[in-house]
Motif scaffolding. Sequence first.
Motif, PDB file in Angstrom:
ATOM      1  N   ARG A 124     -12.476  30.628  17.607  1.00 24.74           N
ATOM      2  CA  ARG A 124     -13.106  29.910  18.718  1.00 24.74           C
ATOM      3  C   ARG A 124     -13.470  30.938  19.778  1.00 24.74           C
ATOM      4  O   ARG A 124     -12.643  31.797  20.125  1.00 24.74           O
ATOM      5  CB  ARG A 124     -12.132  28.869  19.294  1.00 24.74           C
ATOM      6  CG  ARG A 124     -12.666  28.074  20.498  1.00 24.74           C
ATOM      7  CD  ARG A 124     -11.534  27.221  21.059  1.00 24.74           C
ATOM      8  NE  ARG A 124     -11.951  26.432  22.205  1.00 24.74           N
ATOM      9  CZ  ARG A 124     -12.315  25.150  22.150  1.00 24.74           C
ATOM     10  NH1 ARG A 124     -12.319  24.526  20.972  1.00 24.74           N
ATOM     11  NH2 ARG A 124     -12.662  24.488  23.241  1.00 24.74           N
ATOM     12  N   VAL A 125     -14.700  30.884  20.259  1.00 25.44           N
ATOM     13  CA  VAL A 125     -15.157  31.820  21.292  1.00 25.44           C
ATOM     14  C   VAL A 125     -15.716  31.008  22.456  1.00 25.44           C
ATOM     15  O   VAL A 125     -16.194  29.880  22.280  1.00 25.44           O
ATOM     16  CB  VAL A 125     -16.230  32.794  20.774  1.00 25.44           C
ATOM     17  CG1 VAL A 125     -15.639  33.780  19.787  1.00 25.44           C
ATOM     18  CG2 VAL A 125     -17.398  32.040  20.147  1.00 25.44           C
ATOM     19  N   GLU A 126     -15.660  31.614  23.636  1.00 23.02           N
ATOM     20  CA  GLU A 126     -16.144  30.925  24.827  1.00 23.02           C
ATOM     21  C   GLU A 126     -16.666  31.953  25.811  1.00 23.02           C
ATOM     22  O   GLU A 126     -16.163  33.086  25.897  1.00 23.02           O
ATOM     23  CB  GLU A 126     -15.016  30.110  25.470  1.00 23.02           C
ATOM     24  CG  GLU A 126     -15.464  29.273  26.650  1.00 23.02           C
ATOM     25  CD  GLU A 126     -14.364  28.319  27.122  1.00 23.02           C
ATOM     26  OE1 GLU A 126     -14.500  27.771  28.240  1.00 23.02           O
ATOM     27  OE2 GLU A 126     -13.370  28.125  26.379  1.00 23.02           O
ATOM     28  N   GLY A 127     -17.685  31.590  26.560  1.00 18.84           N
ATOM     29  CA  GLY A 127     -18.222  32.512  27.546  1.00 18.84           C
ATOM     30  C   GLY A 127     -19.503  31.980  28.158  1.00 18.84           C
ATOM     31  O   GLY A 127     -19.943  30.859  27.879  1.00 18.84           O
ATOM     32  N   GLU A 164     -17.115  27.268  17.556  1.00 19.42           N
ATOM     33  CA  GLU A 164     -16.197  27.606  16.465  1.00 19.42           C
ATOM     34  C   GLU A 164     -17.031  28.027  15.264  1.00 19.42           C
ATOM     35  O   GLU A 164     -18.086  27.449  14.978  1.00 19.42           O
ATOM     36  CB  GLU A 164     -15.318  26.407  16.089  1.00 19.42           C
ATOM     37  CG  GLU A 164     -14.285  26.058  17.142  1.00 19.42           C
ATOM     38  CD  GLU A 164     -13.435  24.854  16.739  1.00 19.42           C
ATOM     39  OE1 GLU A 164     -13.693  24.270  15.664  1.00 19.42           O
ATOM     40  OE2 GLU A 164     -12.508  24.496  17.498  1.00 19.42           O
ATOM     41  N   GLY A 165     -16.556  29.072  14.564  1.00 17.09           N
ATOM     42  CA  GLY A 165     -17.280  29.538  13.389  1.00 17.09           C
ATOM     43  C   GLY A 165     -16.597  30.721  12.749  1.00 17.09           C
ATOM     44  O   GLY A 165     -15.533  31.177  13.207  1.00 17.09           O
ATOM     45  N   GLY A 214     -10.675  22.355  17.936  1.00 18.74           N
ATOM     46  CA  GLY A 214      -9.714  22.714  18.973  1.00 18.74           C
ATOM     47  C   GLY A 214      -8.493  23.427  18.437  1.00 18.74           C
ATOM     48  O   GLY A 214      -7.583  23.776  19.193  1.00 18.74           O
ATOM     49  N   THR A 215      -8.456  23.670  17.130  1.00 18.03           N
ATOM     50  CA  THR A 215      -7.280  24.308  16.520  1.00 18.03           C
ATOM     51  C   THR A 215      -7.535  25.751  16.088  1.00 18.03           C
ATOM     52  O   THR A 215      -6.593  26.465  15.728  1.00 18.03           O
ATOM     53  CB  THR A 215      -6.823  23.511  15.293  1.00 18.03           C
ATOM     54  OG1 THR A 215      -7.893  23.464  14.336  1.00 18.03           O
ATOM     55  CG2 THR A 215      -6.433  22.091  15.693  1.00 18.03           C
ATOM     56  N   THR A 258     -20.273  26.522  13.319  1.00 14.82           N
ATOM     57  CA  THR A 258     -20.443  25.194  12.721  1.00 14.82           C
ATOM     58  C   THR A 258     -20.658  24.136  13.806  1.00 14.82           C
ATOM     59  O   THR A 258     -21.206  23.071  13.535  1.00 14.82           O
ATOM     60  CB  THR A 258     -19.194  24.813  11.894  1.00 14.82           C
ATOM     61  OG1 THR A 258     -18.029  24.927  12.725  1.00 14.82           O
ATOM     62  CG2 THR A 258     -19.056  25.744  10.705  1.00 14.82           C
ATOM     63  N   GLY A 259     -20.244  24.437  15.017  1.00 15.03           N
ATOM     64  CA  GLY A 259     -20.438  23.515  16.130  1.00 15.03           C
ATOM     65  C   GLY A 259     -20.259  24.233  17.442  1.00 15.03           C
ATOM     66  O   GLY A 259     -19.677  25.329  17.497  1.00 15.03           O
TER      67      GLY A 259
END
Length: 209
Positions: A120-123, A170-171, A97-98, A204-205
Amino acid sequence: MNRLALIPLFASLALWSCKPPQETSAATPAAPTAVRTTPAPAAAPALAQPQAAAAEPKKGHSCSDDVAVTPASDKITEIKDEKTGATILAVGTKLTGTAPVATVAELTQLPESLAGKTVRVEGNVSAMCGHRRSWFALQSEDKSGDALRVLTAPAFLVPEGSIGKRARAEGVVELIDIPLETAQHYAEAHNLPIQTKAAVVRATGAEFL
């Protein structure tokens, strides 16, 4: 005695002293001469034709050419979203989350400044490797049709049925070269844009909800 008179007598004695020639009677045919036949050697058994090898993915056509395909874990943890209470499928390492947020649209522009950095990516998940579950793709927020691949193996596998879900991950950002045949495969099989150079996130997750 006259010598000439003795000639017929000697001829007669000669006829009696010779054995008559053997003849073969037409009524009794001569015994056939035995003919020894050697049986022909048995034909060597035909060599079994090798079965056609199972079709293997042609070089450049695998969905995982640039991904390690032996995952360390296929564990899926169900957690609750703190805001909505929805069930989240968490895989790999728990998100910190950081990490700074990078948009899909930003990463598809190949920013060298982000290469090697953790983001961090989101979609919305628009595609995934269904064969090995080693990556998924996030749609660009600007509706341009661009997409970002998130590589998951060997850290974890993409949960089955993830297309259409919302995901965050995250990666580390990597800029990679993609063989043209592979890029064409992504386009034909997964409706991704053809790119021979692209940014990816080696995750990584991730979380799917």
